[in-house]
Design an enzyme around this catalytic site. Structure first.
Site, mmCIF file in Angstrom:
data_model
loop_
_atom_site.group_PDB
_atom_site.id
_atom_site.type_symbol
_atom_site.label_atom_id
_atom_site.label_comp_id
_atom_site.label_asym_id
_atom_site.label_seq_id
_atom_site.Cartn_x
_atom_site.Cartn_y
_atom_site.Cartn_z
ATOM 1 N N TYR A 195 -14.642 -1.747 10.705
ATOM 2 C CA TYR A 195 -13.218 -1.411 10.581
ATOM 3 C C TYR A 195 -12.497 -1.679 11.892
ATOM 4 O O TYR A 195 -11.431 -2.316 11.913
ATOM 5 C CB TYR A 195 -13.081 0.056 10.179
ATOM 6 C CG TYR A 195 -11.666 0.586 10.250
ATOM 7 C CD1 TYR A 195 -10.758 0.335 9.227
ATOM 8 C CD2 TYR A 195 -11.243 1.361 11.330
ATOM 9 C CE1 TYR A 195 -9.461 0.818 9.287
ATOM 10 C CE2 TYR A 195 -9.957 1.852 11.400
ATOM 11 C CZ TYR A 195 -9.067 1.578 10.371
ATOM 12 O OH TYR A 195 -7.782 2.066 10.448
ATOM 13 N N PHE A 221 -3.549 10.407 11.635
ATOM 14 C CA PHE A 221 -2.471 11.042 10.887
ATOM 15 C C PHE A 221 -3.015 11.593 9.577
ATOM 16 O O PHE A 221 -4.037 11.114 9.071
ATOM 17 C CB PHE A 221 -1.343 10.040 10.614
ATOM 18 C CG PHE A 221 -0.493 9.748 11.820
ATOM 19 C CD1 PHE A 221 0.693 10.450 12.033
ATOM 20 C CD2 PHE A 221 -0.883 8.801 12.747
ATOM 21 C CE1 PHE A 221 1.469 10.194 13.156
ATOM 22 C CE2 PHE A 221 -0.110 8.531 13.870
ATOM 23 C CZ PHE A 221 1.075 9.242 14.076
ATOM 24 N N GLY A 261 -0.134 8.127 1.523
ATOM 25 C CA GLY A 261 -0.200 8.046 2.977
ATOM 26 C C GLY A 261 1.003 7.449 3.665
ATOM 27 O O GLY A 261 2.155 7.671 3.269
ATOM 28 N N GLY A 277 0.807 -1.231 0.000
ATOM 29 C CA GLY A 277 0.000 0.000 0.000
ATOM 30 C C GLY A 277 0.831 1.267 0.000
ATOM 31 O O GLY A 277 0.628 2.143 0.851
ATOM 32 N N THR A 319 -3.247 11.335 6.418
ATOM 33 C CA THR A 319 -3.140 10.469 5.251
ATOM 34 C C THR A 319 -4.463 10.538 4.491
ATOM 35 O O THR A 319 -5.334 11.341 4.813
ATOM 36 C CB THR A 319 -2.858 9.017 5.687
ATOM 37 O OG1 THR A 319 -4.009 8.504 6.375
ATOM 38 C CG2 THR A 319 -1.641 8.953 6.610
ATOM 39 N N ALA A 325 -13.327 -3.634 14.306
ATOM 40 C CA ALA A 325 -13.283 -5.068 14.568
ATOM 41 C C ALA A 325 -12.181 -5.742 13.762
ATOM 42 O O ALA A 325 -11.494 -6.644 14.262
ATOM 43 C CB ALA A 325 -14.635 -5.702 14.244
ATOM 44 N N SER A 326 -11.994 -5.309 12.514
ATOM 45 C CA SER A 326 -10.931 -5.901 11.683
ATOM 46 C C SER A 326 -9.558 -5.596 12.260
ATOM 47 O O SER A 326 -8.652 -6.437 12.208
ATOM 48 C CB SER A 326 -11.037 -5.389 10.240
ATOM 49 O OG SER A 326 -10.631 -4.031 10.120
ATOM 50 N N LYS A 327 -9.396 -4.405 12.840
ATOM 51 C CA LYS A 327 -8.109 -4.040 13.433
ATOM 52 C C LYS A 327 -7.894 -4.728 14.783
ATOM 53 O O LYS A 327 -6.761 -5.079 15.139
ATOM 54 C CB LYS A 327 -8.013 -2.522 13.577
ATOM 55 C CG LYS A 327 -7.954 -1.772 12.254
ATOM 56 C CD LYS A 327 -6.770 -2.192 11.413
ATOM 57 C CE LYS A 327 -6.609 -1.323 10.170
ATOM 58 N NZ LYS A 327 -5.437 -1.725 9.340
ATOM 59 N N SER A 372 -2.120 -1.161 12.444
ATOM 60 C CA SER A 372 -3.450 -1.238 13.043
ATOM 61 C C SER A 372 -3.956 0.177 13.316
ATOM 62 O O SER A 372 -3.532 1.136 12.668
ATOM 63 C CB SER A 372 -3.389 -2.080 14.322
ATOM 64 O OG SER A 372 -4.666 -2.251 14.877
ATOM 65 N N ASP A 409 -1.980 -6.885 -5.416
ATOM 66 C CA ASP A 409 -3.316 -6.835 -4.827
ATOM 67 C C ASP A 409 -3.273 -7.790 -3.640
ATOM 68 O O ASP A 409 -3.202 -9.012 -3.814
ATOM 69 C CB ASP A 409 -4.366 -7.281 -5.841
ATOM 70 C CG ASP A 409 -5.786 -7.217 -5.280
ATOM 71 O OD1 ASP A 409 -5.937 -7.050 -4.045
ATOM 72 O OD2 ASP A 409 -6.744 -7.348 -6.078
ATOM 73 N N SER A 425 1.059 3.626 -2.438
ATOM 74 C CA SER A 425 0.679 4.689 -3.380
ATOM 75 C C SER A 425 0.494 6.033 -2.690
ATOM 76 O O SER A 425 0.799 7.083 -3.267
ATOM 77 C CB SER A 425 -0.603 4.298 -4.130
ATOM 78 O OG SER A 425 -1.652 4.050 -3.216
#
Length: 288
Positions: A149, A182, A16, A12, A184, A151-153, A135, A56, A14
């Site tokens: 979101y 931050f 931020g 990732g 981003t 919960a995924s973290k 995270s 991906d 690209s």
């Protein structure tokens, strides 16, 4: 191992934090493998000295294994893997569809398992490696309007802590970076709103609206965050890496506040939650 000999792979890149991590790593003399879904978004990092790859993170495990082999061949090794790719699904939990929830977890959680497992044989064979999972303070504070979101973290934090135990015999380290807010693209292009809207979820809707409106005005500097992360994972010290590393003044404050609240709650209810053993059997404290 001198930092200039180390190879860091970042997903990732690209925009931020991922881009800041790539640029900071290059500035410190690390050999960098930068990835993104669109190669055109990171071509400039190639000009700065990075090796760049299309990735991906939600690809099938076989495709990720092929990518790992190709990435390792770029420099002959990978020492630090930074799982940074991710996005935020906004909306009350009831408003989110099963497909949206699956998509959120595919990127923020399952892809981390699959990408990391693709590199695990390499790490284990060399008996060295560092896994950095990006995270969020949301994993602690459970923000209304971003529950899936968060919960995924939270799942990612638990995964990282388990890895830190399972992989210690192989001299492989794992750290979950609990990011504060931050500047981003997460609050703008990195956020998707749920397709459904249910009247009455005012707190969730307002929280998400405020989050989007604050885009570009967040407290944290992603360049400074990148500096801290690279310093942490290249630090020459006998100290172990923190399993969960709060980064950002807001994350440090809110994480501590959350943990203190949980301890107070546990103490308040501990007598009610105890006394459930089979008669005659005493609990012996275990260290997991």
């Amino acid at each position: 191992m001198p930092s200039e000999d180390q190879v860091i792979l970042i997903t990732g890149c690209s925009t931020g934090l991922g881009r800041s991590l790539a640029e900071e790593s290059l500035a410190r003399g690390l050999r960098v493998i930068a990835t993104a879904r669109r190669l055109s978004a990171i071509e400039d990092l190639r000009d700065k000295g990075a090796r760049v790859f299309t990735l991906d993170v939600t690809d099938k495990p076989d495709a990720l294994k092929s990518f790992a082999d190709e990435a390792i061949n770029a420099f002959g090794q990978v020492d630090i893997l930074v799982n940074n790719a991710g996005w935020l699904l906004g909306g009350a939990i009831e408003e989110t569809t099963p497909e949206e929830i699956q998509s959120q977890f595919n990127t923020n959680f399952f892809s981390v398992i699959n990408v990391t497992n693709a590199f695990m044989p390499h790490f284990r064979s060399r008996r060295t490696g560092t896994i950095v999972n990006i995270s969020s303070q949301g994993s602690y504070i459970a923000v209304s309007g971003a529950g899936i979101y968060c919960a995924s973290k939270a799942a990612l934090d638990c995964l990282t802590e388990t890895w830190s135990k399972e992989l210690a015999p192989f001299n492989i380290r794992a750290v979950s970076v609990i990011l504060g807010a931050f500047r981003t693209s997460v609050a703008s292009s990195g956020t998707k709103a749920s397709t459904n809207t249910i009247e009455g979820y005012d707190l969730a809707h307002n929280s998400h609206k405020i989050f989007r409106e604050r885009s570009g005005h967040e407290l944290g500097d992603p360049t400074k965050a990148a500096q801290k992360i690279i310093e942490l994972v290249t630090l020459k010290t006998e100290r172990s890496l923190p399993v969960r590393f709060a980064l950002g003044e807001d994350a440090v404050h809110l994480s501590r506040k959350h943990l203190e609240k949980r301890i107070a709650e546990l103490d308040e209810w501990k007598s009610f939650g105890a006394n459930t053993n089979i008669d005659g059997i005493k609990y012996e404290q275990a260290d997991w």
